[in-house]
Design a protein around this motif. Sequence first.
Motif, PDB file in Angstrom:
ATOM      1  N   SER A 160       0.766  -1.029   0.204  1.00 50.18           N
ATOM      2  CA  SER A 160      -0.085   0.178  -0.377  1.00 50.18           C
ATOM      3  C   SER A 160       0.872   1.261   0.183  1.00 50.18           C
ATOM      4  O   SER A 160       0.404   2.236  -0.440  1.00 50.18           O
ATOM      5  CB  SER A 160      -1.303  -0.002   1.238  1.00 50.18           C
ATOM      6  N   ILE A 161       1.604   1.246   0.853  1.00 53.91           N
ATOM      7  CA  ILE A 161       3.272   1.945   1.191  1.00 53.91           C
ATOM      8  C   ILE A 161       3.822   2.868  -0.787  1.00 53.91           C
ATOM      9  O   ILE A 161       3.396   3.566  -1.081  1.00 53.91           O
ATOM     10  CB  ILE A 161       3.818   2.319   1.887  1.00 53.91           C
ATOM     11  N   ALA A 162       3.756   1.410  -1.072  1.00 53.80           N
ATOM     12  CA  ALA A 162       4.404   1.475  -2.666  1.00 53.80           C
ATOM     13  C   ALA A 162       3.389   2.024  -4.003  1.00 53.80           C
ATOM     14  O   ALA A 162       3.946   2.570  -4.983  1.00 53.80           O
ATOM     15  CB  ALA A 162       4.827   0.277  -3.173  1.00 53.80           C
ATOM     16  N   ARG A 163       2.418   2.072  -3.565  1.00 53.25           N
ATOM     17  CA  ARG A 163       1.301   3.063  -4.278  1.00 53.25           C
ATOM     18  C   ARG A 163       1.051   4.279  -3.528  1.00 53.25           C
ATOM     19  O   ARG A 163       0.338   5.054  -4.807  1.00 53.25           O
ATOM     20  CB  ARG A 163      -0.024   2.066  -4.431  1.00 53.25           C
ATOM     21  N   MET A 164       1.205   5.336  -2.994  1.00 50.65           N
ATOM     22  CA  MET A 164       1.440   6.108  -2.740  1.00 50.65           C
ATOM     23  C   MET A 164       1.788   6.596  -3.586  1.00 50.65           C
ATOM     24  O   MET A 164       2.943   7.062  -3.697  1.00 50.65           O
ATOM     25  CB  MET A 164       1.360   6.414  -0.492  1.00 50.65           C
ATOM     26  N   ARG A 165       1.189   8.305  -4.083  1.00 55.03           N
ATOM     27  CA  ARG A 165       1.825   9.645  -4.973  1.00 55.03           C
ATOM     28  C   ARG A 165       1.379  10.768  -3.549  1.00 55.03           C
ATOM     29  O   ARG A 165       0.320  10.923  -3.710  1.00 55.03           O
ATOM     30  CB  ARG A 165       1.584   9.426  -5.775  1.00 55.03           C
ATOM     31  N   LEU A 166       2.748  11.272  -3.986  1.00 56.12           N
ATOM     32  CA  LEU A 166       3.058  12.586  -2.810  1.00 56.12           C
ATOM     33  C   LEU A 166       1.822  13.736  -4.514  1.00 56.12           C
ATOM     34  O   LEU A 166       2.661  14.039  -4.843  1.00 56.12           O
ATOM     35  CB  LEU A 166       3.844  12.689  -3.141  1.00 56.12           C
ATOM     36  N   PRO A 167       0.903  14.021  -4.228  1.00 56.03           N
ATOM     37  CA  PRO A 167       0.703  15.429  -5.255  1.00 56.03           C
ATOM     38  C   PRO A 167       1.602  16.772  -5.045  1.00 56.03           C
ATOM     39  O   PRO A 167       2.053  17.053  -4.169  1.00 56.03           O
ATOM     40  CB  PRO A 167      -1.113  15.675  -4.762  1.00 56.03           C
ATOM     41  N   GLN A 168       1.716  17.511  -5.971  1.00 53.88           N
ATOM     42  CA  GLN A 168       2.161  18.321  -6.449  1.00 53.88           C
ATOM     43  C   GLN A 168       2.475  19.466  -5.715  1.00 53.88           C
ATOM     44  O   GLN A 168       1.441  20.210  -5.947  1.00 53.88           O
ATOM     45  CB  GLN A 168       2.750  18.521  -7.922  1.00 53.88           C
ATOM     46  N   ALA A 169       2.966  19.579  -4.480  1.00 56.69           N
ATOM     47  CA  ALA A 169       2.539  20.877  -3.705  1.00 56.69           C
ATOM     48  C   ALA A 169       3.123  21.442  -4.655  1.00 56.69           C
ATOM     49  O   ALA A 169       5.186  22.029  -4.428  1.00 56.69           O
ATOM     50  CB  ALA A 169       3.201  21.310  -2.297  1.00 56.69           C
ATOM     51  N   GLU A 170       2.941  22.867  -4.903  1.00 58.87           N
ATOM     52  CA  GLU A 170       3.598  24.114  -5.528  1.00 58.87           C
ATOM     53  C   GLU A 170       4.336  24.847  -4.840  1.00 58.87           C
ATOM     54  O   GLU A 170       3.572  25.350  -4.355  1.00 58.87           O
ATOM     55  CB  GLU A 170       2.601  24.557  -7.227  1.00 58.87           C
ATOM     56  N   LEU A 171       5.919  25.011  -5.166  1.00 60.28           N
ATOM     57  CA  LEU A 171       5.825  26.347  -4.732  1.00 60.28           C
ATOM     58  C   LEU A 171       6.598  27.452  -5.770  1.00 60.28           C
ATOM     59  O   LEU A 171       7.706  27.243  -6.677  1.00 60.28           O
ATOM     60  CB  LEU A 171       7.647  25.719  -3.621  1.00 60.28           C
ATOM     61  N   LEU A 209       5.538  33.128 -13.862  1.00 62.27           N
ATOM     62  CA  LEU A 209       6.459  32.383 -12.874  1.00 62.27           C
ATOM     63  C   LEU A 209       6.646  30.898 -12.867  1.00 62.27           C
ATOM     64  O   LEU A 209       5.361  29.978 -13.375  1.00 62.27           O
ATOM     65  CB  LEU A 209       5.983  32.992 -11.626  1.00 62.27           C
ATOM     66  N   ILE A 210       7.163  30.355 -12.564  1.00 66.08           N
ATOM     67  CA  ILE A 210       7.989  28.882 -12.620  1.00 66.08           C
ATOM     68  C   ILE A 210       7.380  28.247 -11.600  1.00 66.08           C
ATOM     69  O   ILE A 210       7.965  28.765 -10.485  1.00 66.08           O
ATOM     70  CB  ILE A 210       9.247  28.501 -13.100  1.00 66.08           C
ATOM     71  N   ASP A 211       6.276  26.665 -11.629  1.00 63.61           N
ATOM     72  CA  ASP A 211       6.016  26.747 -10.316  1.00 63.61           C
ATOM     73  C   ASP A 211       6.705  25.474 -10.125  1.00 63.61           C
ATOM     74  O   ASP A 211       6.937  24.275 -11.294  1.00 63.61           O
ATOM     75  CB  ASP A 211       4.224  26.511  -9.929  1.00 63.61           C
ATOM     76  N   LYS A 212       7.004  24.668  -9.225  1.00 59.52           N
ATOM     77  CA  LYS A 212       7.857  23.833  -8.489  1.00 59.52           C
ATOM     78  C   LYS A 212       7.260  22.967  -7.524  1.00 59.52           C
ATOM     79  O   LYS A 212       7.101  23.863  -6.218  1.00 59.52           O
ATOM     80  CB  LYS A 212       9.285  23.636  -8.754  1.00 59.52           C
ATOM     81  N   PRO A 213       8.187  21.674  -7.572  1.00 61.56           N
ATOM     82  CA  PRO A 213       7.673  21.292  -6.116  1.00 61.56           C
ATOM     83  C   PRO A 213       8.294  22.023  -4.952  1.00 61.56           C
ATOM     84  O   PRO A 213       9.601  21.560  -4.925  1.00 61.56           O
ATOM     85  CB  PRO A 213       7.324  19.871  -6.304  1.00 61.56           C
ATOM     86  N   ALA A 214       7.740  21.465  -3.990  1.00 61.81           N
ATOM     87  CA  ALA A 214       8.838  22.076  -2.747  1.00 61.81           C
ATOM     88  C   ALA A 214       9.725  21.273  -2.396  1.00 61.81           C
ATOM     89  O   ALA A 214       9.358  19.707  -2.687  1.00 61.81           O
ATOM     90  CB  ALA A 214       7.838  22.644  -1.439  1.00 61.81           C
ATOM     91  N   PRO A 215      10.916  21.082  -2.058  1.00 61.27           N
ATOM     92  CA  PRO A 215      11.685  20.146  -2.084  1.00 61.27           C
ATOM     93  C   PRO A 215      11.342  19.657  -0.599  1.00 61.27           C
ATOM     94  O   PRO A 215      10.839  20.120   0.431  1.00 61.27           O
ATOM     95  CB  PRO A 215      13.285  21.010  -1.701  1.00 61.27           C
TER      96      PRO A 215
END
Length: 400
Positions: A160-171, A209-215
């Motif tokens: 189940s953890i392997a299937r988890m995906r983190l949505p892109q929290a844009e910065l 402006l460019i939006d990138k996922p927060a580190p």
Amino acid sequence: MPTIDHLNPPTGMMADNVVGFARALRAAGLPVGPGAVIDALDALQLIEIGNRDDLYATLEAIFVKRREHALIFAQAFALFFRAAEEWQHMLDSIPLPDHARKKPPPASRRVQEAMAPSTTRDFPSAEEQEIRLAVSDKEILQKKDFAQMSAAEIAEVTRSIARMRLPQAELRTRRFRPDKRGLKLDLRRTLRASLRTGGDIVDIRRLGLIDKPAPIVALLDISGSMSEYTRLFLHFLHAITDDRKRVSTFLFGTRLTNVTRALRARDPDEALASCTSSVEDWAGGTRIATSLHVFNKAWARRVLGQGAIVLLISDGLEREADSKLAFEMDRLHRSCRRLIWLNPLLRFGGFEPRAQGIKMMLPHVDEFRPVHNLTSMQGLIEALSSAPPPHHFSAIRSAA
């Protein structure tokens, strides 16, 4: 001294015990195959079988290939080869208050189930098991504590953890790129486009402006008190690292170790094996202040730029809790955009920050969250994908 070639393999009770022990280890989650059993039978000819320490060291050297499996092996050996002690069984049957009960050793539930006789274990068919997991068991598994899970349940949770995906929290960054809806005029591209129309500006080009996922920077406590959760946390970090590459992972017990490259391997078992091989203080003591000092001094400027989010995964049980711990926590908090403390101790409904180390750390975090089951991990993913809370500190205690 006789060699293995001139000796016959052990037979009788000892051979049966070794084979049974290997089956129990395999049921508890260790990758033990027939080749390891043959090696164990050969090795037992060269030691004094009556010496318990020699027997333990020999079987451990053959059956334990990964550091995280040592705890499971220790529990299995103690249960499988112990002498019959009827008085201990009588003592276990006496009801004791919660505060008088000892904390079960790591992986004890898994080992006890593996040691259970085959007649007492009910193995449903694949179809029945799929139906059960489809409804009630999956709901129970979502809220079940990682430390209380069996080997089969941990395997299901790992999938189940392997299937988890983190949505892109844009910065939002300060850099620009071509954007039809941008608010800034791209003068160079506009003038270049005007050459096609004889100098008349018809098509106005814009920049946005460019939006990138927060580190994300994870600091994972691998001390002995966290051993029941460490491996599953590493699976979680591997899952989000595979999905978004701007994740840095550090392990700490008595020292700090950077395992970011190891977790980038595609295969999770390979990634975790690489992590354990590079760490020297696995399941040892805890020196949070010392580890944070090394991170703040050597790594903070490298990985905490561009509004990084820090995940501090620890129970906060510091060996040397003093003003140095509060100073390093404050420095870490000031260096990142958001500091989230994930503490498995929050699984207890009546949790209170009584330990000195926890008291010193709490004022310097933005969020205080539980992370002991799948529900709490899903809540963490939702929190990482949303905007930070408006207030400086929020203690989130989930009843899950």
